[in-house]
Design a protein around this motif. Structure first.
Motif, PDB file in Angstrom:
ATOM      1  N   VAL A   1       0.836  -1.205   0.000  1.00  0.00           N
ATOM      2  CA  VAL A   1       0.000   0.000   0.000  1.00  0.00           C
ATOM      3  C   VAL A   1       0.869   1.253   0.000  1.00  0.00           C
ATOM      4  N   ASN A   2       0.718   2.055  -1.049  1.00  0.00           N
ATOM      5  CA  ASN A   2       1.293   3.400  -1.068  1.00  0.00           C
ATOM      6  C   ASN A   2       0.135   4.388  -1.163  1.00  0.00           C
ATOM      7  N   ALA A   3       0.439   5.653  -1.366  1.00  0.00           N
ATOM      8  CA  ALA A   3      -0.619   6.664  -1.393  1.00  0.00           C
ATOM      9  C   ALA A   3      -1.597   6.423  -2.534  1.00  0.00           C
ATOM     10  N   ALA A   4      -1.094   5.987  -3.696  1.00  0.00           N
ATOM     11  CA  ALA A   4      -1.967   5.755  -4.843  1.00  0.00           C
ATOM     12  C   ALA A   4      -2.926   4.595  -4.586  1.00  0.00           C
ATOM     13  N   VAL A   5      -2.432   3.551  -3.927  1.00  0.00           N
ATOM     14  CA  VAL A   5      -3.297   2.414  -3.596  1.00  0.00           C
ATOM     15  C   VAL A   5      -4.369   2.835  -2.595  1.00  0.00           C
ATOM     16  N   ALA A   6      -3.974   3.563  -1.570  1.00  0.00           N
ATOM     17  CA  ALA A   6      -4.924   3.991  -0.539  1.00  0.00           C
ATOM     18  C   ALA A   6      -6.025   4.863  -1.136  1.00  0.00           C
ATOM     19  N   SER A   7      -5.650   5.865  -1.907  1.00  0.00           N
ATOM     20  CA  SER A   7      -6.666   6.747  -2.501  1.00  0.00           C
ATOM     21  C   SER A   7      -7.487   6.006  -3.533  1.00  0.00           C
ATOM     22  N   GLY A   8      -6.863   5.059  -4.245  1.00  0.00           N
ATOM     23  CA  GLY A   8      -7.593   4.298  -5.254  1.00  0.00           C
ATOM     24  C   GLY A   8      -8.645   3.390  -4.655  1.00  0.00           C
ATOM     25  N   ILE A   9      -8.327   2.738  -3.537  1.00  0.00           N
ATOM     26  CA  ILE A   9      -9.318   1.883  -2.868  1.00  0.00           C
ATOM     27  C   ILE A   9     -10.467   2.734  -2.346  1.00  0.00           C
ATOM     28  N   GLU A  10     -10.143   3.882  -1.742  1.00  0.00           N
ATOM     29  CA  GLU A  10     -11.213   4.747  -1.243  1.00  0.00           C
ATOM     30  C   GLU A  10     -12.116   5.211  -2.377  1.00  0.00           C
ATOM     31  N   GLU A  11     -11.521   5.591  -3.503  1.00  0.00           N
ATOM     32  CA  GLU A  11     -12.320   6.032  -4.653  1.00  0.00           C
ATOM     33  C   GLU A  11     -13.190   4.892  -5.182  1.00  0.00           C
ATOM     34  N   ALA A  12     -12.654   3.673  -5.170  1.00  0.00           N
ATOM     35  CA  ALA A  12     -13.439   2.525  -5.632  1.00  0.00           C
ATOM     36  C   ALA A  12     -14.630   2.281  -4.708  1.00  0.00           C
ATOM     37  N   ILE A  13     -14.415   2.382  -3.401  1.00  0.00           N
ATOM     38  CA  ILE A  13     -15.522   2.197  -2.460  1.00  0.00           C
ATOM     39  C   ILE A  13     -16.543   3.313  -2.620  1.00  0.00           C
ATOM     40  N   ASP A  14     -16.071   4.535  -2.856  1.00  0.00           N
ATOM     41  CA  ASP A  14     -16.996   5.645  -3.117  1.00  0.00           C
ATOM     42  C   ASP A  14     -17.875   5.334  -4.323  1.00  0.00           C
ATOM     43  N   ARG A  15     -17.261   4.784  -5.356  1.00  0.00           N
ATOM     44  CA  ARG A  15     -18.024   4.443  -6.558  1.00  0.00           C
ATOM     45  C   ARG A  15     -19.070   3.376  -6.263  1.00  0.00           C
ATOM     46  N   VAL A  16     -18.664   2.356  -5.516  1.00  0.00           N
ATOM     47  CA  VAL A  16     -19.593   1.274  -5.165  1.00  0.00           C
ATOM     48  C   VAL A  16     -20.754   1.811  -4.337  1.00  0.00           C
TER      49      VAL A  16
ATOM     50  N   ALA B   1       9.862   4.971   4.822  1.00  0.00           N
ATOM     51  CA  ALA B   1      11.245   5.421   4.980  1.00  0.00           C
ATOM     52  C   ALA B   1      11.472   6.792   4.355  1.00  0.00           C
ATOM     53  N   SER B   2      10.659   7.124   3.360  1.00  0.00           N
ATOM     54  CA  SER B   2      10.784   8.414   2.690  1.00  0.00           C
ATOM     55  C   SER B   2       9.999   9.514   3.393  1.00  0.00           C
ATOM     56  N   GLY B   3       9.363   9.161   4.516  1.00  0.00           N
ATOM     57  CA  GLY B   3       8.604  10.149   5.261  1.00  0.00           C
ATOM     58  C   GLY B   3       7.196  10.357   4.755  1.00  0.00           C
ATOM     59  N   ASN B   4       6.694   9.406   3.948  1.00  0.00           N
ATOM     60  CA  ASN B   4       5.359   9.544   3.362  1.00  0.00           C
ATOM     61  C   ASN B   4       4.331   8.628   4.015  1.00  0.00           C
ATOM     62  N   ALA B   5       4.557   8.262   5.260  1.00  0.00           N
ATOM     63  CA  ALA B   5       3.650   7.328   5.940  1.00  0.00           C
ATOM     64  C   ALA B   5       2.216   7.843   5.971  1.00  0.00           C
ATOM     65  N   GLY B   6       2.037   9.137   6.124  1.00  0.00           N
ATOM     66  CA  GLY B   6       0.686   9.702   6.191  1.00  0.00           C
ATOM     67  C   GLY B   6      -0.118   9.469   4.925  1.00  0.00           C
TER      68      GLY B   6
END
Length: 253
Positions: free
Chosen positions: A24-39, A67-72
């Protein structure tokens, strides 16, 4: 990173990042949320199946991102980790697990309503092996799905549980051969899809809301759900189809 395909009234949501073990990176997280929004926003979609492309369902958080500081970025404001673990939703989600689902991958699975897993699937929260805490639901949801002592063993050792043992204890609904988790999950979705979608939604909602509640609360929530169905078209269609000895034609309204 996230593919969505609608088959009938079922949405297939696929984490498509096999080169990174579907981490899971930021694109996966936002993509899953967008998919659930669509559903959730489409009245013609009644259920969804969540799968991972490749030999791994999901390896959890992308450690390179952390490690790159992008955990959020691995969390969304409404869904939490991976855009799903704390997401409020009304429609059922089936996890189709082929291969390992570890750490955050297990926590994604635990956020789903039903689980289909191949024999090569494994589940676990190994965070303690790295002086971390499984903070995306694993620490309390494992104890909801497994016997307390088994859940405690997984959490404290960090060791995984094999699919067959997970099925034995009820974490996995359907155990299947390797490579067939998606097809088996779609078959399970079809069994649910054959039912009245509003009734499915209301029934799932009562089960979630009444978890840990007393009987009085459970009866109240059930009565309220029933009352919401009374004036719908599907409420009239169910008995009518039974009397006319035909399959019901659900409208979802």
């Amino acid at each position: 990173m996230i593919d969505v395909e609608v088959r009938g009234h079922t949405a297939l949501i696929t984490i498509n990042r096999p080169e990174a073990r579907n981490a899971v990176n930021a694109a996966v997280a936002s993509g899953i949320e967008e998919a659930i929004d669509r559903v959730e926003g489409d009245d013609d979609i009644w259920i969804s199946v969540l799968a991972g492309a490749g030999p791994v369902f999901c390896a959890g958080a992308d450690l390179k991102e952390i490690a790159s500081g992008n955990a959020g970025g691995l969390n969304t404001s409404r869904g939490g980790f991976a855009g799903i673990v704390s997401r409020e939703r009304t429609k059922p989600v089936i996890a189709a697990v082929d291969g390992p689902a570890l750490a955050g991958g297990t926590e994604i699975v635990l956020a789903c309503d039903l689980v289909v897993a191949s024999r090569s699937a494994r589940f676990g929260v190994p965070e303690v092996k790295r002086s971390l805490v499984a903070a995306a639901g694993g620490l309390f949801r494992l104890a909801q799905k497994l016997p307390q002592n088994v859940a405690t063993e997984l959490v404290l050792t960090g060791d995984p549980i094999e699919a067959e043992r997970a099925h034995h204890f009820g974490l996995v609904n359907v155990l299947c051969d390797d490579g067939s988790a998606l097809d088996t999950a779609m078959e399970l979705a079809g069994r649910i899809e054959a039912n009245a979608p509003l009734a499915v939604r209301e029934s799932l909602g009562v089960m979630k809301e009444s978890r840990g509640a007393d009987d009085a609360t459970g009866f109240r929530l059930s009565g309220e759900a029933f009352a919401r169905l009374v004036n719908t078209e599907d409420y009239a269609e169910g008995p009518r189809a039974f009397i006319e000895k035909r399959a019901p034609e659900w409208k979802g309204r």
